[in-house]
Write a protein that holds these residues in place. Structure first.
Motif, short mmCIF file in Angstrom:
data_model
loop_
_atom_site.label_atom_id
_atom_site.label_comp_id
_atom_site.label_asym_id
_atom_site.label_seq_id
_atom_site.Cartn_x
_atom_site.Cartn_y
_atom_site.Cartn_z
N GLU A 1 14.07 14.02 -15.79
CA GLU A 1 13.48 13.33 -14.65
C GLU A 1 14.37 13.50 -13.43
O GLU A 1 15.59 13.32 -13.49
N LEU A 2 13.76 13.85 -12.31
CA LEU A 2 14.52 13.98 -11.07
C LEU A 2 14.96 12.61 -10.59
O LEU A 2 14.25 11.61 -10.78
N PRO A 3 16.12 12.53 -9.95
CA PRO A 3 16.52 11.26 -9.33
C PRO A 3 15.49 10.83 -8.29
O PRO A 3 14.79 11.66 -7.71
N LEU A 4 15.44 9.53 -8.05
CA LEU A 4 14.43 8.99 -7.14
C LEU A 4 14.55 9.60 -5.75
O LEU A 4 13.54 9.93 -5.11
N ALA A 5 15.77 9.77 -5.26
CA ALA A 5 15.97 10.34 -3.92
C ALA A 5 15.42 11.76 -3.84
O ALA A 5 14.82 12.15 -2.83
N ASP A 6 15.63 12.54 -4.89
CA ASP A 6 15.11 13.92 -4.90
C ASP A 6 13.59 13.94 -4.96
O ASP A 6 12.94 14.78 -4.33
N ARG A 7 13.03 13.02 -5.74
CA ARG A 7 11.57 12.96 -5.82
C ARG A 7 10.96 12.59 -4.47
O ARG A 7 9.94 13.15 -4.04
N ARG A 8 11.61 11.64 -3.78
CA ARG A 8 11.10 11.23 -2.47
C ARG A 8 11.23 12.36 -1.45
O ARG A 8 10.32 12.60 -0.64
N ALA A 9 12.36 13.07 -1.48
CA ALA A 9 12.55 14.20 -0.56
C ALA A 9 11.53 15.31 -0.84
O ALA A 9 11.02 15.95 0.09
N LEU A 10 11.24 15.55 -2.12
CA LEU A 10 10.27 16.57 -2.49
C LEU A 10 8.87 16.19 -2.01
O LEU A 10 8.13 17.02 -1.47
N LEU A 11 8.52 14.92 -2.19
CA LEU A 11 7.22 14.44 -1.72
C LEU A 11 7.12 14.60 -0.20
O LEU A 11 6.09 15.08 0.31
N GLN A 12 8.17 14.22 0.51
CA GLN A 12 8.14 14.31 1.98
C GLN A 12 7.97 15.75 2.43
O GLN A 12 7.23 16.05 3.37
N LYS A 13 8.63 16.67 1.73
CA LYS A 13 8.56 18.09 2.10
C LYS A 13 7.15 18.64 1.90
O LYS A 13 6.59 19.31 2.78
N ALA B 1 0.82 -1.20 0.00
CA ALA B 1 0.00 0.00 0.00
C ALA B 1 0.86 1.25 0.00
O ALA B 1 0.60 2.20 -0.75
N SER B 2 1.89 1.28 0.83
CA SER B 2 2.73 2.46 0.92
C SER B 2 3.45 2.73 -0.39
O SER B 2 3.55 3.87 -0.84
N ARG B 3 3.94 1.70 -1.04
CA ARG B 3 4.62 1.87 -2.32
C ARG B 3 3.67 2.38 -3.39
O ARG B 3 4.01 3.25 -4.19
N ALA B 4 2.46 1.82 -3.42
CA ALA B 4 1.48 2.26 -4.42
C ALA B 4 1.10 3.72 -4.22
O ALA B 4 0.99 4.49 -5.18
N ILE B 5 0.93 4.13 -2.97
CA ILE B 5 0.55 5.52 -2.69
C ILE B 5 1.68 6.46 -3.04
O ILE B 5 1.47 7.52 -3.67
N VAL B 6 2.91 6.11 -2.67
CA VAL B 6 4.06 6.97 -2.96
C VAL B 6 4.27 7.11 -4.46
O VAL B 6 4.53 8.21 -4.97
N GLN B 7 4.16 6.00 -5.16
CA GLN B 7 4.35 6.07 -6.61
C GLN B 7 3.29 6.93 -7.28
O GLN B 7 3.55 7.59 -8.28
N PHE B 8 2.10 6.94 -6.73
CA PHE B 8 1.05 7.80 -7.27
C PHE B 8 1.32 9.27 -6.98
O PHE B 8 1.10 10.14 -7.84
N LEU B 9 1.83 9.59 -5.78
CA LEU B 9 1.99 10.98 -5.37
C LEU B 9 3.28 11.62 -5.87
O LEU B 9 3.34 12.85 -5.96
N GLU B 10 4.29 10.85 -6.16
CA GLU B 10 5.58 11.44 -6.56
C GLU B 10 5.49 12.06 -7.95
O GLU B 10 4.74 11.60 -8.82
#
Length: 397
Positions: free
Chosen positions: A200-212, A105-114
């Motif tokens: 395309e942003l690197p995955l780490a940058d996309r995750r940090a942006l989503l978290q922010k 569930a967490s992976r599916a939600i993150v992939q949708f929101l990033e």
């Protein structure tokens, strides 16, 4: 990716003209009118597609981005109805991706929101940035979002994100390549007049942006009372208490800090009578102390960081009620602090953690709703010692 650059703190090089803003606002009104008053019956999927068409319009033009919250409804009279529609869509999309398996569930939600290669093609990202703008527009819109269960839905997501797997960038495979063609001509940005290519942003940058952005939304919402009460009503507030005192993999520590930031915001702005009653009845403070006592995987600095969040809650609640301070005492919180300080005093590596902990305990002694007076004030002296005589000053001062 202008929205990404603004959120990441990079200077914005272009501004939409007033004419562009006016046209964008007219287009937004027309699209929303077609959604609310369609010429024929629309299925749920068609309604969602229509709403997704509106999100880039809402985000692209600076009609609302720099405007005072009070002027949003003046410019867009259907703002509250629009907020309800967007909030419903966000909750629906997240629930579609939720399942009993937290990791899936967490992976599916993150992939949708990033965000992906294109902001406008990233539907979840456009939805998230729209929610972020709406959360800045005042209590009326926040109340609409609360009615549609946005705060509780996002807190559930935050708790699920503790189980996200470690990010692994796709490996780059070297293969023989034919001679490279001439570089393509950069596309022209119609608003700035400058050439650019989408990368395309690197995955780490996309995750940090989503978290922010994710924590920005929750903090904005929790500066009002209604989201905290909705979290209590939906029984999701205890998830935050559990989150800030639970172990998580090092790569997910930003999510735990986000939970602490949200909880601190609630302690400052959302401690209504109902919220304090919920925290008391659910024994949230006892859960926190128990989590810190029983976990062998937490470092001393992590425990101090956790207690700092609890300390803020105790301090802010003490201005209106003694209840949570009594709960902390009843769950042996003070005994836990005493044992923790004595234990850390034996470890050279824990000196910094011990110093911070002592400072927190020092602050804790000032919390409460009743002023504590030293014994003996009625006799004229705070402390009475047999045979003690107050020395006379040697000078004239």
């Amino acid at each position: 990716m202008n929205m990404v650059k603004r959120i990441m703190g990079r200077p914005r090089q272009e501004e939409c003209s007033p004419q562009d803003n006016a046209l964008g606002l007219m287009h937004l009104r027309r699209l929303f009118s077609e959604l609310c008053h369609p010429p024929r019956h629309m299925t749920q999927k068609e309604q969602e597609e229509k709403l997704y068409m509106m999100l880039p319009v809402f985000n692209r033009f600076q009609v609302f981005g720099n405007a005072p919250s009070s002027s949003m409804i003046e410019k867009f009279s259907d703002l509250l109805q629009f907020t309800t529609q967007v909030s419903r869509l966000m909750v629906t999309e997240i629930r579609r991706r939720a399942s009993n398996k937290s990791t899936a569930a967490s992976r599916a939600i993150v992939q949708f929101l990033e965000v992906n290669q294109s902001e406008e093609a990233s539907r979840g990202w456009m939805l998230l940035t729209t929610i972020n703008l709406l959360a800045s527009s005042g209590q009326k819109t926040v109340d609409c979002m609360t009615t549609m269960s946005v705060p509780s839905t996002l807190v559930k997501c935050l708790y699920l994100f503790f189980d996200l797997p470690h990010m692994v960038e796709a490996p780059v495979v070297s293969t023989p390549q034919p001679p490279a063609p001439p570089p393509p001509t950069p596309t022209q940005d119609k608003t700035s007049g400058q050439g650019h290519t989408q990368q395309e942003l690197p995955l780490a940058d996309r995750r940090a942006l989503l978290q922010k952005v994710f924590v920005q939304i929750l903090v904005k919402l929790c500066t009002f009372v209604s989201p905290a009460e909705e979290l209590a009503q939906k029984d999701d507030l205890q998830l935050l208490f559990s989150a800030i005192t639970s172990w998580c993999p090092p790569h997910n520590l930003p999510w735990r800090r986000s939970a602490g930031e949200v909880l601190t915001t609630i302690s400052r702005h959302g401690l209504s009578v109902n919220v304090v009653k919920y925290i008391h009845e659910k024994e949230c403070l006892g859960t926190c102390v128990q989590n810190m006592q029983q976990s062998d995987d937490l470092s001393p600095l992590e425990i101090v960081e956790m207690f700092a969040g609890l300390s803020c809650f105790l301090k802010d609640s003490s201005d209106v009620s003694q209840t949570l301070l009594d709960d902390f005492r009843m769950c042996q919180g003070y005994a836990f602090l005493s044992d923790l300080m004595l234990e850390q005093a034996k470890e050279d590596e824990s000196k910094d953690a011990l110093k911070d902990l002592v400072n927190l305990v020092t602050c804790l002694t000032t919390y409460g709703v009743t002023e504590l007076k030293p014994a003996g004030l009625t006799t004229g002296a705070p402390f009475l010692l047999p045979g003690f005589v107050l020395p006379q000053p040697s000078g004239k001062g």
